[in-house]
Design a protein around this motif. Structure first.
Motif, PDB file in Angstrom:
ATOM      1  N   PRO A 126       0.821  -1.224   0.000  1.00  0.00           N
ATOM      2  CA  PRO A 126       0.000   0.000   0.000  1.00  0.00           C
ATOM      3  C   PRO A 126       0.850   1.267   0.000  1.00  0.00           C
ATOM      4  O   PRO A 126       0.522   2.234  -0.703  1.00  0.00           O
ATOM      5  N   TRP A 127       1.960   1.272   0.755  1.00  0.00           N
ATOM      6  CA  TRP A 127       2.779   2.494   0.853  1.00  0.00           C
ATOM      7  C   TRP A 127       3.592   2.754  -0.416  1.00  0.00           C
ATOM      8  O   TRP A 127       4.043   3.862  -0.631  1.00  0.00           O
ATOM      9  N   ASP A 128       3.776   1.740  -1.253  1.00  0.00           N
ATOM     10  CA  ASP A 128       4.471   1.961  -2.529  1.00  0.00           C
ATOM     11  C   ASP A 128       3.608   2.772  -3.489  1.00  0.00           C
ATOM     12  O   ASP A 128       4.123   3.481  -4.355  1.00  0.00           O
ATOM     13  N   MET A 129       2.302   2.615  -3.402  1.00  0.00           N
ATOM     14  CA  MET A 129       1.413   3.158  -4.443  1.00  0.00           C
ATOM     15  C   MET A 129       0.480   4.262  -3.961  1.00  0.00           C
ATOM     16  O   MET A 129      -0.152   4.920  -4.797  1.00  0.00           O
ATOM     17  N   PRO A 173      -9.334  -3.110  -9.147  1.00  0.00           N
ATOM     18  CA  PRO A 173      -8.510  -1.959  -8.757  1.00  0.00           C
ATOM     19  C   PRO A 173      -7.031  -2.356  -8.641  1.00  0.00           C
ATOM     20  O   PRO A 173      -6.703  -3.549  -8.555  1.00  0.00           O
ATOM     21  N   ALA A 174      -6.161  -1.356  -8.666  1.00  0.00           N
ATOM     22  CA  ALA A 174      -4.735  -1.590  -8.449  1.00  0.00           C
ATOM     23  C   ALA A 174      -4.520  -2.086  -7.024  1.00  0.00           C
ATOM     24  O   ALA A 174      -4.980  -1.458  -6.071  1.00  0.00           O
ATOM     25  N   THR A 175      -3.860  -3.229  -6.907  1.00  0.00           N
ATOM     26  CA  THR A 175      -3.542  -3.791  -5.590  1.00  0.00           C
ATOM     27  C   THR A 175      -2.183  -4.454  -5.695  1.00  0.00           C
ATOM     28  O   THR A 175      -1.498  -4.338  -6.713  1.00  0.00           O
ATOM     29  N   ASP A 176      -1.820  -5.214  -4.646  1.00  0.00           N
ATOM     30  CA  ASP A 176      -0.573  -5.980  -4.694  1.00  0.00           C
ATOM     31  C   ASP A 176      -0.608  -7.027  -5.813  1.00  0.00           C
ATOM     32  O   ASP A 176       0.439  -7.436  -6.315  1.00  0.00           O
ATOM     33  N   ALA A 177      -1.815  -7.452  -6.236  1.00  0.00           N
ATOM     34  CA  ALA A 177      -1.898  -8.440  -7.315  1.00  0.00           C
ATOM     35  C   ALA A 177      -1.356  -7.874  -8.621  1.00  0.00           C
ATOM     36  O   ALA A 177      -0.676  -8.575  -9.370  1.00  0.00           O
TER      37      ALA A 177
END
Ligand code: IPD
Length: 278
Positions: free
Chosen positions: A224-227, A248-252
């Motif tokens: 989460p903190w990367d994006m 949505p944009a996630t870690d996946a």
């Protein structure tokens, strides 16, 4: 509320710049990368911790009722409904080696419901974010509905281009099995694009898309903190920031690029099942 968004933008920028100065000033001129197995990691961990501690102290002074989620020290719930999402050093390997591409990332989000109560990229709304790059003194700032700027100048994504004219950024996780899968995807993508860059800071990759330094970006495995901050910088600069198959944009998977221009990359990644394996 534009006034609240502006206050959060100002706070994010000030805190990111102050933490960046601390980390930049605290880096030994020569880190002995090969001296022992643990010392380089310890250097980075110590600066990560110092940076996050400073951010937490400042935010406690400026916004005492807000929560905070940081890479190093975890999640503390607040009472205001706003949570700060912080990466004290994004691009730690570059920082360790004295390469330029690393950043401090600070975002204010309203978290949607999630099983642990922590901010979740699937459901959060990012209100404001700042990404500071201490080595060149650049700061990217965005506010929801307020656009995105680099040192005060408005940012805009590149116009859509055919995939074979796109400069594409990506990154790799630290897990060996995932890297094997990521290498397969990169090997098939490389002949289809202008070129590929691996800058080493996901936040700066997303900011590069915002400013036209990259046409497209994709990565599996972002935290989460990367994006948080940089995803808002990209979307406020006109980028689509998304996962695959309408998710949505996630870690996946996180993919960013101009509307229309992003579609061939999305199809390519979907065909490769890149959110499941790579
Ligand atoms: C890393 C960087 C890198 C990306 C990795 C991240 P860190 O963050 O953003 O570019 O490829 O996925 O973990 O570990 O330096 O904070």
């Amino acid at each position: 509320d534009p006034a609240l968004v502006h206050e959060l933008m100002t706070t994010a920028e000030a805190v990111a710049r102050e933490a960046g100065a601390l980390v930049h000033g605290g880096r030994p001129t020569r880190v002995t990368v090969h001296a022992t197995k643990t010392s380089p990691v310890d250097v980075v961990t110590a600066m990560d911790l110092a940076s996050e501690t400073l951010v937490r102290e400042r935010l406690a002074e400026l916004r005492p009722d807000d929560g905070i989620l940081g890479e190093e020290q975890g999640f503390v719930r607040g009472s205001s409904g706003i949570t700060w999402v912080v990466d004290p050093i994004d691009g730690t390997v570059n920082y360790l080696y004295g390469l330029a591409s690393w950043s401090v990332s600070v975002a204010a989000v309203v978290a949607g419901p999630d099983e642990h109560g922590a901010p979740d990229p699937r459901t959060w709304t990012v209100l404001a974010g700042a990404v500071h790059s201490p080595t060149d003194g650049r700061t990217y700032v965005a506010g929801a509905g307020q656009g995105a700027t680099l040192d005060g100048a408005p940012l805009r994504v590149n116009d859509p281009q055919p995939l074979d004219r796109c400069l594409v950024g990506t990154g790799f996780g630290y897990l060996v099995e995932r890297r094997r899968a990521q290498a397969v995807v990169v090997a098939d993508l490389l002949p289809r694009v202008r070129d590929i860059r691996r800058l080493g800071s996901a936040a700066l990759d997303l900011c590069a898309v915002a400013g036209g330094g990259l046409d497209l970006y994709y990565e599996r495995g972002l935290a989460p903190w990367d994006m948080a901050a940089a995803g808002l910088v990209a979307s406020e600069a006109g980028a689509v920031v998304t996962g695959l198959r309408g998710r949505p944009a996630t870690d996946a998977m996180t993919v960013a690029g101009p509307p229309g221009g992003i579609d061939p990359l999305l199809s390519f990644l979907e065909d490769h099942g890149a959110d499941a394996t790579a």
